[in-house]
Design a protein around this motif. Structure first.
Motif, PDB file in Angstrom:
ATOM      1  N   GLU A  26      20.085  -7.807  40.213  1.00 45.39           N
ATOM      2  CA  GLU A  26      19.697  -8.120  38.839  1.00 45.39           C
ATOM      3  C   GLU A  26      18.758  -9.329  38.792  1.00 45.39           C
ATOM      4  O   GLU A  26      17.849  -9.395  37.961  1.00 45.39           O
ATOM      5  CB  GLU A  26      20.931  -8.374  37.981  1.00 45.39           C
ATOM      6  CG  GLU A  26      21.715  -7.112  37.613  1.00 45.39           C
ATOM      7  CD  GLU A  26      20.966  -6.189  36.667  1.00 45.39           C
ATOM      8  OE1 GLU A  26      20.108  -6.677  35.904  1.00 45.39           O
ATOM      9  OE2 GLU A  26      21.234  -4.973  36.697  1.00 45.39           O
ATOM     10  N   ALA A  27      18.976 -10.292  39.689  1.00 46.38           N
ATOM     11  CA  ALA A  27      18.076 -11.448  39.751  1.00 46.38           C
ATOM     12  C   ALA A  27      16.677 -11.014  40.160  1.00 46.38           C
ATOM     13  O   ALA A  27      15.668 -11.486  39.607  1.00 46.38           O
ATOM     14  CB  ALA A  27      18.629 -12.483  40.736  1.00 46.38           C
ATOM     15  N   VAL A  28      16.600 -10.078  41.106  1.00 40.77           N
ATOM     16  CA  VAL A  28      15.302  -9.574  41.547  1.00 40.77           C
ATOM     17  C   VAL A  28      14.662  -8.715  40.459  1.00 40.77           C
ATOM     18  O   VAL A  28      13.438  -8.697  40.313  1.00 40.77           O
ATOM     19  CB  VAL A  28      15.460  -8.777  42.860  1.00 40.77           C
ATOM     20  CG1 VAL A  28      14.114  -8.209  43.312  1.00 40.77           C
ATOM     21  CG2 VAL A  28      16.049  -9.665  43.953  1.00 40.77           C
ATOM     22  N   ARG A  29      15.476  -8.007  39.676  1.00 43.26           N
ATOM     23  CA  ARG A  29      14.962  -7.158  38.599  1.00 43.26           C
ATOM     24  C   ARG A  29      14.063  -7.953  37.651  1.00 43.26           C
ATOM     25  O   ARG A  29      12.970  -7.504  37.288  1.00 43.26           O
ATOM     26  CB  ARG A  29      16.136  -6.546  37.810  1.00 43.26           C
ATOM     27  CG  ARG A  29      15.690  -5.702  36.606  1.00 43.26           C
ATOM     28  CD  ARG A  29      16.887  -5.227  35.786  1.00 43.26           C
ATOM     29  NE  ARG A  29      16.470  -4.516  34.614  1.00 43.26           N
ATOM     30  CZ  ARG A  29      16.222  -3.196  34.552  1.00 43.26           C
ATOM     31  NH1 ARG A  29      16.353  -2.463  35.633  1.00 43.26           N
ATOM     32  NH2 ARG A  29      15.843  -2.622  33.438  1.00 43.26           N
ATOM     33  N   HIS A  30      14.521  -9.135  37.273  1.00 46.41           N
ATOM     34  CA  HIS A  30      13.727  -9.947  36.339  1.00 46.41           C
ATOM     35  C   HIS A  30      12.372 -10.294  36.941  1.00 46.41           C
ATOM     36  O   HIS A  30      11.340 -10.233  36.259  1.00 46.41           O
ATOM     37  CB  HIS A  30      14.487 -11.219  35.975  1.00 46.41           C
ATOM     38  CG  HIS A  30      13.669 -12.170  35.147  1.00 46.41           C
ATOM     39  ND1 HIS A  30      13.367 -11.922  33.819  1.00 46.41           N
ATOM     40  CD2 HIS A  30      13.050 -13.339  35.464  1.00 46.41           C
ATOM     41  CE1 HIS A  30      12.621 -12.906  33.351  1.00 46.41           C
ATOM     42  NE2 HIS A  30      12.406 -13.772  34.321  1.00 46.41           N
ATOM     43  N   VAL A  31      12.363 -10.653  38.209  1.00 49.74           N
ATOM     44  CA  VAL A  31      11.111 -11.004  38.880  1.00 49.74           C
ATOM     45  C   VAL A  31      10.157  -9.817  38.893  1.00 49.74           C
ATOM     46  O   VAL A  31       8.966  -9.950  38.605  1.00 49.74           O
ATOM     47  CB  VAL A  31      11.394 -11.480  40.322  1.00 49.74           C
ATOM     48  CG1 VAL A  31      10.080 -11.702  41.083  1.00 49.74           C
ATOM     49  CG2 VAL A  31      12.212 -12.763  40.305  1.00 49.74           C
ATOM     50  N   LEU A  32      10.695  -8.633  39.173  1.00 48.43           N
ATOM     51  CA  LEU A  32       9.848  -7.443  39.285  1.00 48.43           C
ATOM     52  C   LEU A  32       9.310  -6.970  37.942  1.00 48.43           C
ATOM     53  O   LEU A  32       8.108  -6.737  37.785  1.00 48.43           O
ATOM     54  CB  LEU A  32      10.641  -6.325  39.952  1.00 48.43           C
ATOM     55  CG  LEU A  32      10.900  -6.500  41.459  1.00 48.43           C
ATOM     56  CD1 LEU A  32      11.990  -5.547  41.926  1.00 48.43           C
ATOM     57  CD2 LEU A  32       9.623  -6.287  42.247  1.00 48.43           C
TER      58      LEU A  32
END
Length: 226
Positions: A50-56
């Motif tokens: 989920e943390a990576v989702r925001h970045v992507l």
């Protein structure tokens, strides 16, 4: 009824294809029949992912190029598989996932123009043996899907992928259809231009065909490595 091994079903398609709605309806139908169901999504689904989702989706990684995006998607998928999907399947849960490996094949591999060998290596590491039993691909013209996505988002800004050109979205549609044609045992294409309830009935029938009868155990085709 409980399954001796879980069932892994993924939902794929372009923007605005109705994947999330159909996944929710299927989960409701399966739970009403007594099944243990987990719904999840990609990118995301686990704390790390989920943390990576925001970045992507915010586009923060876009400046670093599609190769970096593909690596971030793979890292998120690996965490999702190991922390959420694999344990659920081992418990006998039916796992429904909004996007999985085919989205990376299409978005980063086909329209991102990344080498097939590079994408295959990333996929192999990320999924680590966990392959969907059934992938349902929701197909509709890109122009319709984009209009739906924009209506749904209302005042929100389009995400990293929704803002791209219509030609790119139509190329993705064709790529999903190519995946289905190449792997017909795993993939089923559903006409997403039809009424929601009609689509839901077809989706339920596709998944019910994989479920055991009460006097049978389910030998899941998901390759869950021990």
């Amino acid at each position: 009824m409980s399954l001796t091994k879980g069932l892994f079903v993924t939902f794929e398609g372009g923007e605005g294809a109705g994947k999330s709605t159909q996944m929710r309806l299927l989960a409701d139908s399966l739970r009403a029949r007594g099944h243990d169901v987990l719904t999840t999504r990609e990118p995301g689904g686990s704390t790390g992912a989920e943390a990576v989702r925001h970045v992507l989706l915010s586009g923060a990684a876009e400046a670093y190029g599609v190769r970096m995006e593909a690596i971030l998607f793979a890292a998120a998928r690996s965490d999702h598989v190991e922390q959420v999907i694999r344990p659920a399947l081992e418990r006998g849960t039916i796992v429904l996932c909004d996007r999985f490996m085919d989205s990376s094949r299409v978005y980063q591999g086909i329209t991102g123009n990344l080498e097939q060998g590079f994408m295959e290596t990333l996929e192999r590491v990320a999924v680590n043996g966990v392959i969907p039993d059934r992938t349902i691909i929701f197909d509709l013209p890109a122009v319709i899907g984009l209009e739906r996505a924009r209506r749904r988002a209302a005042d929100e800004r389009p995400d990293r992928f929704e803002k791209e050109q219509l030609e790119t979205h139509e190329k993705r549609r064709e790529a999903f259809l190519d995946i289905a044609e190449a792997d017909p045992e795993r993939c089923s294409v559903v006409d997403a231009t039809r009424p929601v309830d009609e689509i839901a009935a077809e989706v339920l029938s596709l998944v019910e065909a994989l479920l055991p009868r009460e006097d049978e155990s389910h030998p899941s085709t998901a390759e869950v490595a021990s």
